[in-house]
Design a protein around this motif. Sequence first.
Motif, PDB file in Angstrom:
ATOM      1  N   CYS A 135     -25.475  24.275  10.173  1.00 10.95           N
ATOM      2  CA  CYS A 135     -26.367  25.223  10.662  1.00 10.95           C
ATOM      3  C   CYS A 135     -26.458  26.324  10.884  1.00 10.95           C
ATOM      4  O   CYS A 135     -27.841  26.655  10.440  1.00 10.95           O
ATOM      5  CB  CYS A 135     -25.965  23.961  11.853  1.00 10.95           C
ATOM      6  N   VAL A 139     -29.537  29.010   9.474  1.00 16.54           N
ATOM      7  CA  VAL A 139     -30.859  29.537   9.969  1.00 16.54           C
ATOM      8  C   VAL A 139     -30.490  31.089   9.473  1.00 16.54           C
ATOM      9  O   VAL A 139     -30.766  32.098   9.762  1.00 16.54           O
ATOM     10  CB  VAL A 139     -30.350  29.427  12.147  1.00 16.54           C
ATOM     11  N   TYR A 148     -38.668  34.979   7.905  1.00 14.55           N
ATOM     12  CA  TYR A 148     -37.861  35.122   9.209  1.00 14.55           C
ATOM     13  C   TYR A 148     -38.805  35.129  10.207  1.00 14.55           C
ATOM     14  O   TYR A 148     -38.929  34.411  11.289  1.00 14.55           O
ATOM     15  CB  TYR A 148     -36.917  36.449   9.233  1.00 14.55           C
ATOM     16  N   LEU A 151     -39.240  31.501  11.156  1.00 17.15           N
ATOM     17  CA  LEU A 151     -38.666  31.215  12.445  1.00 17.15           C
ATOM     18  C   LEU A 151     -38.687  31.106  13.598  1.00 17.15           C
ATOM     19  O   LEU A 151     -38.247  30.669  14.296  1.00 17.15           O
ATOM     20  CB  LEU A 151     -37.219  31.088  12.035  1.00 17.15           C
ATOM     21  N   LEU A 175     -34.312  23.803  12.266  1.00 13.73           N
ATOM     22  CA  LEU A 175     -33.810  24.966  11.766  1.00 13.73           C
ATOM     23  C   LEU A 175     -34.542  25.198  14.102  1.00 13.73           C
ATOM     24  O   LEU A 175     -33.454  26.521  14.142  1.00 13.73           O
ATOM     25  CB  LEU A 175     -35.109  26.025  11.216  1.00 13.73           C
ATOM     26  N   ARG A 176     -35.589  24.436  14.090  1.00 21.23           N
ATOM     27  CA  ARG A 176     -35.248  25.152  15.832  1.00 21.23           C
ATOM     28  C   ARG A 176     -34.314  23.973  16.712  1.00 21.23           C
ATOM     29  O   ARG A 176     -33.808  25.267  16.918  1.00 21.23           O
ATOM     30  CB  ARG A 176     -36.512  24.568  15.779  1.00 21.23           C
ATOM     31  N   SER A 178     -31.458  24.025  15.890  1.00 20.78           N
ATOM     32  CA  SER A 178     -29.757  24.934  15.229  1.00 20.78           C
ATOM     33  C   SER A 178     -29.834  25.825  16.354  1.00 20.78           C
ATOM     34  O   SER A 178     -29.520  26.388  17.215  1.00 20.78           O
ATOM     35  CB  SER A 178     -29.426  25.257  13.938  1.00 20.78           C
ATOM     36  N   THR A 179     -31.325  26.892  16.394  1.00 18.24           N
ATOM     37  CA  THR A 179     -31.503  27.901  16.995  1.00 18.24           C
ATOM     38  C   THR A 179     -31.312  27.776  18.328  1.00 18.24           C
ATOM     39  O   THR A 179     -31.402  28.525  19.476  1.00 18.24           O
ATOM     40  CB  THR A 179     -33.001  28.599  16.425  1.00 18.24           C
TER      41      THR A 179
END
Length: 276
Positions: A135, A139, A148, A151, A175-176, A178-179
């Motif tokens: 993950c 990212v 970028y 994201l 991605l959200r 994981s961030t």
Amino acid sequence: MSTYLIGDIHGCYDELQAILEQVNFDSFMDTLWLTGDLVARGPRSLEVLRLIRKLGDSVRIVLGNHDLHLLAVYAGIVRNQLKDSTTLLLEAPDADDLMNWLRCQPVLQVDNQNKMVMAHAGITPQWNIDTALQCAREVEAVLRSDSYPILLNTMYEDMPNHHHWSEELSGLARLRFSTNVFTRMRYCFPNGQLDMICKDMPNKAPEPLRPWFTLPSLIAENYSIIFGHWASILGNATPEGIYGLDTGCCWGGELTLLCWEDKKFIRIPYAGIKHW
């Protein structure tokens, strides 16, 4: 050869210099791990980034939520705020170079030899090391690409359905999530679902929320987890093998360094003017 870990710096350049001098940090021999949130709120974010970049391969960094927010300001997604004290950084002649360097930094560090894992906010109890690494690399690949800003724009969305982990998650939703884990997480529900609202101290958090580090973990027991982000707990109340190093320097607290080899802590009090 020593390994030093330092909590959230937040632009506190003088304190960073003082703590490195106190341990006689040698960039040719020693390694420096930084828990993220290098910038914002403290007075000298520009100097902090310049110093860390100059130290090169002796430093292992993870990005924090304030670092990503700075990149979002740079990309024109959100407005710069005076309280972040980053105007001088954004207007510096080397701002482009620094921002492009910053967005190429990782969100997760793993040292299999020393059995260390570092992320700014932590590791969700739903992930083992392999999943966390996968993950993280997803990212990081987007942050390093021309896409970028997409994201960074989505990381401000906080709908509850964004906080469930599933292997089937894909695209921006994955991605959200994981961030949020790597840079913003504090509390989880018992099933591991993220809560992105509560910022209270653990003894005041509503049921059934739990600090992420109190839930059963899939990370192997012989690995230690290092994180920052949660200044209000001052590194307290974490289980053995989990180290919270943010002690609120920019809020008038201290900058904390941990020497990994002997597990000794050094703390430097904030020396600047308190604006908050």
